[in-house]
Design a protein around this motif. Structure first.
Motif, PDB file in Angstrom:
ATOM      1  N   ARG A   1      81.876  12.289 108.485  1.00 44.59           N
ATOM      2  CA  ARG A   1      81.007  13.277 109.623  1.00 44.59           C
ATOM      3  C   ARG A   1      82.385  14.043 109.324  1.00 44.59           C
ATOM      4  NH1 ARG A   1      80.108  11.664 115.594  1.00 44.59           N
ATOM      5  NH2 ARG A   1      79.308  14.593 115.097  1.00 44.59           N
ATOM      6  N   PRO A   2      81.286  14.885 109.596  1.00 44.63           N
ATOM      7  CA  PRO A   2      81.739  16.502 109.104  1.00 44.63           C
ATOM      8  C   PRO A   2      83.415  16.849 110.080  1.00 44.63           C
ATOM      9  CG  PRO A   2      79.854  17.152 109.532  1.00 44.63           C
ATOM     10  CD  PRO A   2      79.627  15.593 109.037  1.00 44.63           C
ATOM     11  N   SER A   3      84.481  18.227 109.340  1.00 43.30           N
ATOM     12  CA  SER A   3      84.824  18.611 110.456  1.00 43.30           C
ATOM     13  C   SER A   3      84.826  19.470 110.984  1.00 43.30           C
ATOM     14  CB  SER A   3      86.389  18.892 109.889  1.00 43.30           C
ATOM     15  OG  SER A   3      85.672  19.655 109.059  1.00 43.30           O
ATOM     16  N   HIS A   4      84.950  19.410 112.297  1.00 40.42           N
ATOM     17  CA  HIS A   4      84.579  20.438 113.353  1.00 40.42           C
ATOM     18  C   HIS A   4      84.300  21.913 112.422  1.00 40.42           C
ATOM     19  CE1 HIS A   4      84.880  22.943 116.806  1.00 40.42           C
ATOM     20  NE2 HIS A   4      85.601  23.819 116.845  1.00 40.42           N
TER      21      HIS A   4
ATOM     22  N   THR B   1      84.344  22.346 109.424  1.00 40.89           N
ATOM     23  CA  THR B   1      83.057  22.759 109.044  1.00 40.89           C
ATOM     24  C   THR B   1      82.249  22.915 109.356  1.00 40.89           C
ATOM     25  OG1 THR B   1      84.288  20.371 106.890  1.00 40.89           O
ATOM     26  CG2 THR B   1      81.941  21.052 106.976  1.00 40.89           C
ATOM     27  N   GLU B   2      81.795  21.628 110.511  1.00 45.90           N
ATOM     28  CA  GLU B   2      80.410  22.137 111.157  1.00 45.90           C
ATOM     29  C   GLU B   2      80.741  23.854 111.780  1.00 45.90           C
ATOM     30  OE1 GLU B   2      80.273  19.844 114.816  1.00 45.90           O
ATOM     31  OE2 GLU B   2      79.813  17.475 113.118  1.00 45.90           O
ATOM     32  N   GLN B   3      81.558  23.927 112.095  1.00 48.85           N
ATOM     33  CA  GLN B   3      81.659  25.761 112.785  1.00 48.85           C
ATOM     34  C   GLN B   3      81.515  26.601 111.307  1.00 48.85           C
ATOM     35  OE1 GLN B   3      81.650  26.531 115.350  1.00 48.85           O
ATOM     36  NE2 GLN B   3      83.562  27.264 116.090  1.00 48.85           N
TER      37      GLN B   3
ATOM     38  N   GLU C   1      79.626  25.934 109.014  1.00 49.15           N
ATOM     39  CA  GLU C   1      77.968  25.895 108.570  1.00 49.15           C
ATOM     40  C   GLU C   1      76.762  26.520 109.517  1.00 49.15           C
ATOM     41  OE1 GLU C   1      77.044  24.559 106.160  1.00 49.15           O
ATOM     42  OE2 GLU C   1      79.076  24.459 105.150  1.00 49.15           O
ATOM     43  N   ARG C   2      77.908  26.655 110.705  1.00 44.83           N
ATOM     44  CA  ARG C   2      77.038  27.678 111.931  1.00 44.83           C
ATOM     45  C   ARG C   2      77.216  28.771 112.049  1.00 44.83           C
ATOM     46  NH1 ARG C   2      77.885  28.541 117.157  1.00 44.83           N
ATOM     47  NH2 ARG C   2      80.561  28.794 117.486  1.00 44.83           N
TER      48      ARG C   2
END
Length: 198
Positions: free
Chosen positions: A6-9, A11-13, A15-16
């Motif tokens: 799963r992408p890390s927090h 990485t998700e941030q 991308e957002r």
């Protein structure tokens, strides 16, 4: 520790933030947008935004790199997995139209803000664009060789015409209209491939 697969927090941030930056750059232009406005767009404080990206230029560079990398990966996959060149060309065009329709904001930035890229990156973007076009040229060449057909224009003119038509849908595609991106891609491919299949 991040869960495997799963992408890390972080990485998700990132991308957002990239998605938010694409939206706001698309609405009001790169030059007119501040980091404070990007932070507000994605619901972060300005200091938190700087934790993920040093400046606006880094955001723009990353948007261009992501579009080009994803596009190259996908058209190379089509080239290497679809054995019939005409079928591969059809899938190439459908992919390009679908991806552009599904990512209109980022493509508005991609096609309209190129002059804002730092000089060192322009060469890299142009080289990746050439690699993208070369995939289509190879497929056209293979089809012509296999069928003995010829074009009334050069391969370069034909390919640039096809890509221009496929890319331009970011300007006029209406998500609320009657066609889904995939359907529009099939229609565009049907028109553009007439010189090769008609």
């Amino acid at each position: 520790m991040a869960t495997l697969g799963r992408p890390s927090h972080a990485t998700e941030q990132r991308e957002r933030v990239l998605a938010g930056a694409a939206q706001i750059f698309s609405r009001q232009g790169y030059r007119a947008t501040s980091m404070a406005e990007i932070a507000a767009e994605v619901g972060l404080s300005k200091p938190t935004l700087y934790h993920y990206f040093r400046n606006k230029e880094e955001l723009l560079v990353r948007l261009y790199e992501d579009v080009m990398n994803e596009s190259l990966v996908n058209v190379r996959r089509i080239e290497n997995t679809v054995s019939d060149p005409l079928d591969a060309l059809r899938e190439f065009i459908v992919y390009r139209v679908r991806y552009t329709c599904e990512n209109q904001a980022i493509h508005k930035v991609f096609f309209e803000e190129e002059e804002e890229l730092p000089p060192g990156l322009i060469d890299s973007v142009l080289e990746m664009r050439k690699q993208f076009e070369d995939v289509m040229k190879r497929l056209v060449g293979r089809h012509l060789e296999r069928t003995g057909r010829s074009l009334i224009v050069s391969k370069t003119v034909y390919v640039n015409t096809c890509l221009g038509a496929a890319n331009w849908v970011y300007k006029w595609y209406d998500p609320a209209g009657p066609l889904k991106p995939e359907e529009l891609g099939r229609d565009v491919a049907r028109v553009l491939l007439l010189p090769l299949s008609g």
